[in-house]
Scaffold this motif. Structure first.
Motif, short mmCIF file in Angstrom:
data_model
loop_
_atom_site.label_atom_id
_atom_site.label_comp_id
_atom_site.label_asym_id
_atom_site.label_seq_id
_atom_site.Cartn_x
_atom_site.Cartn_y
_atom_site.Cartn_z
N CYS A 134 -2.19 -28.19 -7.54
CA CYS A 134 -3.46 -27.90 -8.33
C CYS A 134 -3.96 -28.93 -9.61
O CYS A 134 -2.98 -29.22 -10.25
CB CYS A 134 -3.05 -26.36 -9.07
N ARG A 135 -5.05 -29.15 -9.51
CA ARG A 135 -5.25 -30.29 -10.59
C ARG A 135 -6.97 -29.52 -11.34
O ARG A 135 -7.57 -29.13 -10.59
CB ARG A 135 -5.93 -31.45 -9.98
N VAL A 136 -6.90 -29.94 -12.54
CA VAL A 136 -8.04 -29.57 -13.22
C VAL A 136 -9.17 -30.46 -12.93
O VAL A 136 -8.83 -31.72 -13.03
CB VAL A 136 -7.94 -29.35 -14.71
N GLY A 137 -10.39 -30.18 -12.82
CA GLY A 137 -11.51 -31.02 -12.80
C GLY A 137 -11.64 -31.74 -11.47
O GLY A 137 -12.54 -31.08 -10.62
N THR A 138 -10.99 -33.01 -11.24
CA THR A 138 -11.34 -33.73 -9.87
C THR A 138 -10.03 -34.26 -9.19
O THR A 138 -8.79 -34.13 -10.01
CB THR A 138 -12.04 -34.98 -10.19
N CYS A 139 -9.90 -34.43 -8.17
CA CYS A 139 -8.66 -34.86 -7.24
C CYS A 139 -8.93 -36.34 -7.84
O CYS A 139 -9.72 -37.01 -7.96
CB CYS A 139 -8.81 -34.77 -5.89
N ILE A 140 -7.52 -36.98 -7.55
CA ILE A 140 -7.12 -38.21 -7.88
C ILE A 140 -7.51 -39.19 -6.52
O ILE A 140 -7.62 -38.43 -5.86
CB ILE A 140 -5.81 -38.63 -8.56
N SER A 141 -7.58 -40.55 -6.78
CA SER A 141 -8.00 -41.50 -5.81
C SER A 141 -6.68 -41.12 -4.72
O SER A 141 -5.68 -40.99 -4.81
CB SER A 141 -7.61 -42.73 -6.31
N GLY A 142 -7.16 -41.11 -3.41
CA GLY A 142 -6.39 -40.85 -2.32
C GLY A 142 -6.06 -39.45 -1.95
O GLY A 142 -5.15 -38.90 -0.97
N GLU A 143 -6.75 -38.53 -2.61
CA GLU A 143 -6.60 -36.92 -2.40
C GLU A 143 -7.89 -36.47 -2.18
O GLU A 143 -9.11 -37.23 -2.42
CB GLU A 143 -6.22 -36.37 -3.71
N TYR A 144 -8.10 -35.16 -1.53
CA TYR A 144 -9.25 -34.49 -1.06
C TYR A 144 -8.98 -33.27 -1.66
O TYR A 144 -8.01 -32.74 -1.53
CB TYR A 144 -9.69 -34.76 0.44
N LEU A 145 -10.28 -32.54 -1.82
CA LEU A 145 -10.00 -31.10 -2.19
C LEU A 145 -10.05 -29.98 -0.76
O LEU A 145 -10.79 -30.38 0.05
CB LEU A 145 -11.77 -30.78 -2.69
N ALA A 146 -8.76 -29.50 -0.96
CA ALA A 146 -8.66 -28.61 0.47
C ALA A 146 -8.95 -27.29 0.11
O ALA A 146 -9.38 -26.46 1.18
CB ALA A 146 -6.82 -28.56 0.50
N GLN A 147 -8.76 -26.87 -1.07
CA GLN A 147 -9.20 -25.41 -1.33
C GLN A 147 -9.23 -25.58 -2.98
O GLN A 147 -9.11 -26.41 -3.80
CB GLN A 147 -8.29 -24.58 -0.68
N TYR A 148 -9.39 -24.16 -3.61
CA TYR A 148 -9.35 -24.08 -4.87
C TYR A 148 -8.26 -23.08 -5.39
O TYR A 148 -7.62 -22.02 -4.41
CB TYR A 148 -10.60 -23.05 -5.31
N CYS A 149 -7.38 -23.56 -6.26
CA CYS A 149 -6.61 -22.61 -6.87
C CYS A 149 -7.22 -21.58 -7.88
O CYS A 149 -6.75 -20.23 -7.58
CB CYS A 149 -5.58 -23.30 -7.92
N PHE A 150 -8.04 -21.80 -8.71
CA PHE A 150 -8.84 -20.95 -9.29
C PHE A 150 -10.28 -21.56 -9.37
O PHE A 150 -10.27 -22.55 -10.14
CB PHE A 150 -8.39 -20.71 -10.98
N GLU A 151 -11.10 -21.21 -8.48
CA GLU A 151 -12.50 -21.61 -8.40
C GLU A 151 -13.31 -21.27 -9.52
O GLU A 151 -13.18 -20.06 -10.27
CB GLU A 151 -13.11 -20.93 -7.29
N PRO A 152 -13.88 -22.13 -10.22
CA PRO A 152 -14.47 -23.42 -9.61
C PRO A 152 -13.54 -24.64 -10.35
O PRO A 152 -14.27 -25.79 -10.18
CB PRO A 152 -15.91 -23.28 -9.96
N ILE A 153 -12.92 -24.16 -11.30
CA ILE A 153 -12.20 -25.43 -12.32
C ILE A 153 -11.12 -25.97 -11.83
O ILE A 153 -10.98 -27.13 -11.85
CB ILE A 153 -12.14 -24.70 -13.72
N ILE A 154 -10.04 -25.25 -11.14
CA ILE A 154 -8.95 -25.59 -10.68
C ILE A 154 -8.93 -25.89 -9.25
O ILE A 154 -8.98 -24.98 -8.65
CB ILE A 154 -7.41 -24.92 -11.11
N LEU A 155 -8.60 -27.28 -8.86
CA LEU A 155 -8.83 -27.49 -7.64
C LEU A 155 -7.30 -27.66 -6.69
O LEU A 155 -6.46 -27.97 -7.23
CB LEU A 155 -9.53 -28.78 -7.27
#
Length: 65
Positions: A32-53
């Motif tokens: 779970c990350r806040v804001g955006t995923c880092i390089s080399g990662e992709y958005l798979a789903q939301y932990c808490f939509e729409p802020i925590i990815l």
């Protein structure tokens, strides 16, 4: 008053969209990350939509035998 605002934000995040929560993300191999995923990662789903990815590695992890 500040406590009421925090409670409202928490309830709003918990009920918004189709977020699966942090346990589902970790179980699926993501973080779970806040804001955006880092390089080399992709958005798979939301932990808490729409802020925590929930971000997962773009390349599969190599396993050693």
């Amino acid at each position: 008053m500040e406590i009421l605002v925090l409670v409202f934000i928490f309830i709003s995040l918990a009920q918004h969209g189709d977020a699966d929560g942090p346990e589902s993300c970790k179980h699926g191999g993501g973080l779970c990350r806040v804001g955006t995923c880092i390089s080399g990662e992709y958005l798979a789903q939301y932990c808490f939509e729409p802020i925590i990815l929930c971000c997962k590695n773009s390349s599969p992890a190599s396993t050693e035998s």
